[in-house]
Design a protein around this motif. Sequence first.
Motif, PDB file in Angstrom:
ATOM      1  N   PHE A  96      20.829 -17.982  12.422  1.00 25.97           N
ATOM      2  CA  PHE A  96      21.661 -16.799  12.186  1.00 25.97           C
ATOM      3  C   PHE A  96      22.969 -17.116  11.458  1.00 25.97           C
ATOM      4  CE2 PHE A  96      24.519 -13.299  13.650  1.00 25.97           C
ATOM      5  CZ  PHE A  96      23.859 -12.289  12.972  1.00 25.97           C
ATOM      6  N   ALA A  97      23.573 -18.267  11.779  1.00 24.94           N
ATOM      7  CA  ALA A  97      24.821 -18.630  11.109  1.00 24.94           C
ATOM      8  C   ALA A  97      24.575 -18.842   9.616  1.00 24.94           C
ATOM      9  CB  ALA A  97      25.417 -19.887  11.734  1.00 24.94           C
ATOM     10  N   GLU A  99      22.139 -17.431   7.978  1.00 22.07           N
ATOM     11  CA  GLU A  99      21.838 -16.108   7.440  1.00 22.07           C
ATOM     12  C   GLU A  99      23.138 -15.395   7.087  1.00 22.07           C
ATOM     13  OE1 GLU A  99      18.986 -13.993   9.829  1.00 22.07           O
ATOM     14  OE2 GLU A  99      19.586 -12.068   8.975  1.00 22.07           O
ATOM     15  N   ALA A 100      24.140 -15.542   7.963  1.00 21.60           N
ATOM     16  CA  ALA A 100      25.446 -14.926   7.688  1.00 21.60           C
ATOM     17  C   ALA A 100      26.057 -15.510   6.420  1.00 21.60           C
ATOM     18  CB  ALA A 100      26.384 -15.127   8.876  1.00 21.60           C
ATOM     19  N   ARG A 144      22.585 -23.542  16.579  1.00 26.55           N
ATOM     20  CA  ARG A 144      23.119 -22.588  15.606  1.00 26.55           C
ATOM     21  C   ARG A 144      24.399 -23.136  14.968  1.00 26.55           C
ATOM     22  NH1 ARG A 144      23.961 -17.051  18.234  1.00 26.55           N
ATOM     23  NH2 ARG A 144      25.664 -18.117  19.289  1.00 26.55           N
TER      24      ARG A 144
ATOM     25  N   LEU B 170      31.069 -13.639  18.192  1.00 31.32           N
ATOM     26  CA  LEU B 170      30.205 -14.437  17.318  1.00 31.32           C
ATOM     27  C   LEU B 170      30.199 -13.838  15.911  1.00 31.32           C
ATOM     28  CD1 LEU B 170      27.844 -16.580  16.964  1.00 31.32           C
ATOM     29  CD2 LEU B 170      26.321 -14.645  17.359  1.00 31.32           C
ATOM     30  N   LEU B 174      31.427 -15.687  12.485  1.00 32.41           N
ATOM     31  CA  LEU B 174      30.528 -15.929  11.356  1.00 32.41           C
ATOM     32  C   LEU B 174      30.929 -15.109  10.136  1.00 32.41           C
ATOM     33  CD1 LEU B 174      27.054 -16.027  13.146  1.00 32.41           C
ATOM     34  CD2 LEU B 174      28.449 -17.933  12.390  1.00 32.41           C
ATOM     35  N   GLN B 175      32.028 -14.364  10.258  1.00 35.07           N
ATOM     36  CA  GLN B 175      32.571 -13.582   9.140  1.00 35.07           C
ATOM     37  C   GLN B 175      31.534 -12.653   8.520  1.00 35.07           C
ATOM     38  OE1 GLN B 175      34.117 -17.449   7.400  1.00 35.07           O
ATOM     39  NE2 GLN B 175      35.583 -15.993   6.580  1.00 35.07           N
ATOM     40  N   LEU B 176      30.796 -11.937   9.377  1.00 32.98           N
ATOM     41  CA  LEU B 176      29.814 -10.987   8.853  1.00 32.98           C
ATOM     42  C   LEU B 176      30.528  -9.830   8.164  1.00 32.98           C
ATOM     43  CD1 LEU B 176      27.204 -10.714  11.754  1.00 32.98           C
ATOM     44  CD2 LEU B 176      27.018 -11.986   9.637  1.00 32.98           C
ATOM     45  N   ALA B 180      26.570  -6.031   7.326  1.00 30.35           N
ATOM     46  CA  ALA B 180      25.730  -7.014   8.013  1.00 30.35           C
ATOM     47  C   ALA B 180      25.964  -6.921   9.519  1.00 30.35           C
ATOM     48  CB  ALA B 180      26.048  -8.415   7.513  1.00 30.35           C
ATOM     49  N   LYS B 184      22.826  -6.104  11.610  1.00 33.78           N
ATOM     50  CA  LYS B 184      22.270  -7.273  12.293  1.00 33.78           C
ATOM     51  C   LYS B 184      22.740  -7.427  13.735  1.00 33.78           C
ATOM     52  CE  LYS B 184      21.808  -9.629   7.978  1.00 33.78           C
ATOM     53  NZ  LYS B 184      20.851 -10.575   7.532  1.00 33.78           N
TER      54      LYS B 184
END
Lengths: 260, 268
Positions: A96-97, A99-100, A144, B170, B174-176, B180, B184
């Motif tokens: 996931f990381a 993917e980000a 992750r 989180l 992760l700087q979404l 996103a 997500k």
Amino acid sequence: MGVAVELHEVDRVYGEVLALDPTTLSLAPGTFTTLVGPSGCGKSTLLDIVAGLNQGYGGEVLVGGTPLTGPRAHTGVIFQEAALLPWRTVIDNAAFALEAQKVPRQKRREVAFEVLRRVGLSEFAEKYPHQLSGGMRQRVAIARVLSTEPDLILADEPFGALDEQTRVILGLELLRVVRQTGATVIFVTHSIQEAVLLSDRILVMSARPGRVVLDADVHLPAERDPSLLADPHATELVEKVWGLLRAEAEEALTRQGGSV
Amino acid sequence: MSAAHRSANRSVQRPRRLGLTPRGWIVSLIILVLAYLEFAPRLGWIDSFSLPPFSEILVHAGKLLVDGPFWATDLFPTLLAMGLSFVIASLLGVIIGLILWRFPPLRRVVDPWLTVYYAIPIFAVYPMIVVLAGVGLVPIVFLATLLAIVAVITATIDGLDSTPPMVLKLSDSLQLSPIARTVKILLPSAVEQINVGLRLALSFSIIGVLASEFILSTHGLGHFISNASEHFNMGNMYGGILLVLIFAFGLNMAFSALLRKRTRRIQG
């Protein structure tokens, strides 16, 4: 390789409460530093500041010589709970990381599988988090973090909810995998044994305001195993930290009693 | 495993009450009610003009289903209106829920309205809707959407509220991007509660469309039933009512089955 972390007069005020006293610290690249202290001593605050998750602090934080402005791509955070996404399989959680960071699917799954192998979970790649034990879930969270090849890993009481044995095993496992990457680690815990067993350096913090009251290097062999806790240096260090924390805890209890 | 063993196992899981399993009781009651509806008119207990025997209603409903004009002027417009109301209420409801959750001051302003919303009989405003939108598909879909949307909004907000703080942290670390993060993290976290809202929205869409057709339409299944009842056409009236029950029941069951299939994949 790991990165240097420097804090210059970093403090944090919430309203009128000083959560973190102005703190100046310098962490060498590739070192494993543990923050120990009673709850509410600002150790999580300090960690969140370095993670770029807590804005509005005073002072300056430099990571790898660069002033910190927010979360960094190469800082990996391991949270108190595993913070897995229950609707994703283990491998999709581990990926996931990446993917980000918009790594293509095929590539990120390859990397995720490799890091899962390193934490011993490759067989569980297609399982869902609810099918795993608490310790295994936290391993997925470690995988992750490893997947992004971080130069700085921040862990906020990652094994706090686990039983003593699992906690020791996972702690040593984390130490082994981060040594391979050379990443700098800041590890928050309230277990003194865990702190002594895992770290190169221990910072003991006091509560209200949070302040570093002891800064001690741990002189134990690089290869750590639980028997080292019987080492005279280790027992001496545990005693010393325990003494400080007991005074802190007693004071906190009195304060609570007085304020009720 | 022997048949006796299997049935012994099942009786452990589903305790019998008064000699029947819960499912057995449900089926028996349905059969009992249907038998009454069939034989009470035939035996003269009930006037067979007011309530024709169930088999006749069934046959009539079957005839309606193969009747082209009935599909064109009544069934199709109703299903279209239900579908539109449900889809609009679902999409807009989730979007509005996301916006309100994202901006707490806005939410504080709207919250009291959401709380009392279902205490307001929305059909009381139908004359106003007729004035604004006339009669036809638009006001019906509008009214049914109004009825359905708030269930989706409140369910979405509830779902988003239940996102674990660690997961939000989180997503920060992760700087979404906002999109996103929404796609997500937020929506998947809230999906269980949103599904509850969607099920309610489906029921409200069905109710909203049929009730609107009763009062402000010149076609559609609701209008067909009310028209039949005004003209004492009992065959059409009961046939229409039976079709409504079958459609409402069928749509709900199909939707529930769809949701169950989806969640089973995640929860194992």
